[in-house]
Design an enzyme around this catalytic site. Structure first.
Site, PDB file in Angstrom:
ATOM      1  N   GLY A  46      67.412  14.841   0.134  1.00 19.41           N
ATOM      2  CA  GLY A  46      67.982  14.770  -1.205  1.00 19.41           C
ATOM      3  C   GLY A  46      68.680  13.444  -1.430  1.00 19.41           C
ATOM      4  N   GLN A  51      74.360   7.488  -5.244  1.00 21.42           N
ATOM      5  CA  GLN A  51      74.064   6.930  -3.913  1.00 21.42           C
ATOM      6  C   GLN A  51      73.250   5.641  -3.989  1.00 21.42           C
ATOM      7  OE1 GLN A  51      72.665  10.890  -2.218  1.00 21.42           O
ATOM      8  NE2 GLN A  51      73.541   9.903  -0.435  1.00 21.42           N
ATOM      9  N   CYS A  88      74.282  13.081   5.583  1.00 23.02           N
ATOM     10  CA  CYS A  88      74.190  12.406   4.285  1.00 23.02           C
ATOM     11  C   CYS A  88      73.677  10.990   4.514  1.00 23.02           C
ATOM     12  CB  CYS A  88      75.571  12.384   3.646  1.00 23.02           C
ATOM     13  SG  CYS A  88      75.594  11.571   2.049  1.00 23.02           S
ATOM     14  N   LEU A  89      72.750  10.562   3.667  1.00 18.70           N
ATOM     15  CA  LEU A  89      72.204   9.210   3.812  1.00 18.70           C
ATOM     16  C   LEU A  89      73.280   8.139   3.606  1.00 18.70           C
ATOM     17  CD1 LEU A  89      68.789   9.619   1.958  1.00 18.70           C
ATOM     18  CD2 LEU A  89      69.187   9.546   4.429  1.00 18.70           C
ATOM     19  N   HIS A 130      75.002  20.032  -2.200  1.00 13.88           N
ATOM     20  CA  HIS A 130      75.387  18.729  -1.648  1.00 13.88           C
ATOM     21  C   HIS A 130      75.145  17.608  -2.671  1.00 13.88           C
ATOM     22  CE1 HIS A 130      75.443  15.781   1.903  1.00 13.88           C
ATOM     23  NE2 HIS A 130      74.996  15.048   0.902  1.00 13.88           N
ATOM     24  N   GLU A 131      73.958  17.641  -3.301  1.00 15.67           N
ATOM     25  CA  GLU A 131      73.628  16.560  -4.239  1.00 15.67           C
ATOM     26  C   GLU A 131      74.446  16.672  -5.522  1.00 15.67           C
ATOM     27  OE1 GLU A 131      72.175  14.216  -2.916  1.00 15.67           O
ATOM     28  OE2 GLU A 131      71.292  15.283  -1.231  1.00 15.67           O
ATOM     29  N   HIS A 134      77.738  15.128  -5.139  1.00 18.46           N
ATOM     30  CA  HIS A 134      77.734  13.655  -5.252  1.00 18.46           C
ATOM     31  C   HIS A 134      77.988  13.204  -6.690  1.00 18.46           C
ATOM     32  CE1 HIS A 134      76.748  11.848  -1.405  1.00 18.46           C
ATOM     33  NE2 HIS A 134      75.728  12.652  -1.207  1.00 18.46           N
TER      34      HIS A 134
HETATM   35 ZN    ZN Z   1      74.772  13.018   0.550  1.00 18.99          ZN
END
Ligand code: ZN
Length: 156
Positions: A46, A51, A88-89, A130-131, A134
């Site tokens: 995701g 991000q 998380c990226l 999670h997304e 963000h």
């Molecule tokens: Zn993340």
């Protein structure tokens, strides 16, 4: 399509609230294509627009069942709770155990500005929560019970 730079945890943009998308214009479509490419390139499940440095309420997800694009997503229902490991990226090398609802229903717009409702369980529920976090400047480390530095090897 182009890869975009994934912002890292110390970047203040990740702490800002993203704005609703009023019109799914060419720029938004290009953003979405780039986000998908960036997510697949990084082998993530995701990615949220903040991000990649864009404060728009747009997320992309692929938990192995094909790409999901959600614009202005909102959680409208949730059930149960479970603990799962998350990463998380934007926070490489770190995972954390986070308790979240087990099943969620989200409402959003798709690329054609049509309303869509999506129910997710397990990993998909996790990715949605999670997304969407963000988009409100929330990182999983804010909610994790325990944060694990993955560079220190321990069994998975
Ligand atoms: Zn993340």
């Amino acid at each position: 399509m182009a890869l975009r730079k994934i912002r890292q945890y110390y970047d203040e943009i990740l702490r800002k609230k993203a704005k609703e998308v009023n019109k799914v214009d060419e720029r938004t479509k290009e953003l979405i294509e780039d986000m998908l490419e960036t997510m697949y390139n990084a082998e993530g499940v995701g990615l949220a627009a903040p991000q990649v440095g864009i404060l728009k309420r747009v997320i992309v997800i692929d938990v192995g069942e094909g790409p999901i694009v959600l614009i202005n997503p909102k959680i409208i229902d949730s059930k149960g709770e479970c603990m799962m490991k998350e990463g998380c990226l934007s926070i490489p090398g770190i995972t954390g155990e986070v308790i979240r609802p087990e099943i969620v229903t989200a409402e959003a717009l798709d690329l054609n500005e049509e309303k869509v409702v999506i129910e997710g369980e397990g990993l998909l529920a996790r990715a949605l929560l999670h997304e969407i976090d963000h988009l409100d400047g929330v990182l999983f480390t804010d909610k994790a019970l325990r944060v694990i530095d993955s560079d220190i090897k321990e069994g998975d």
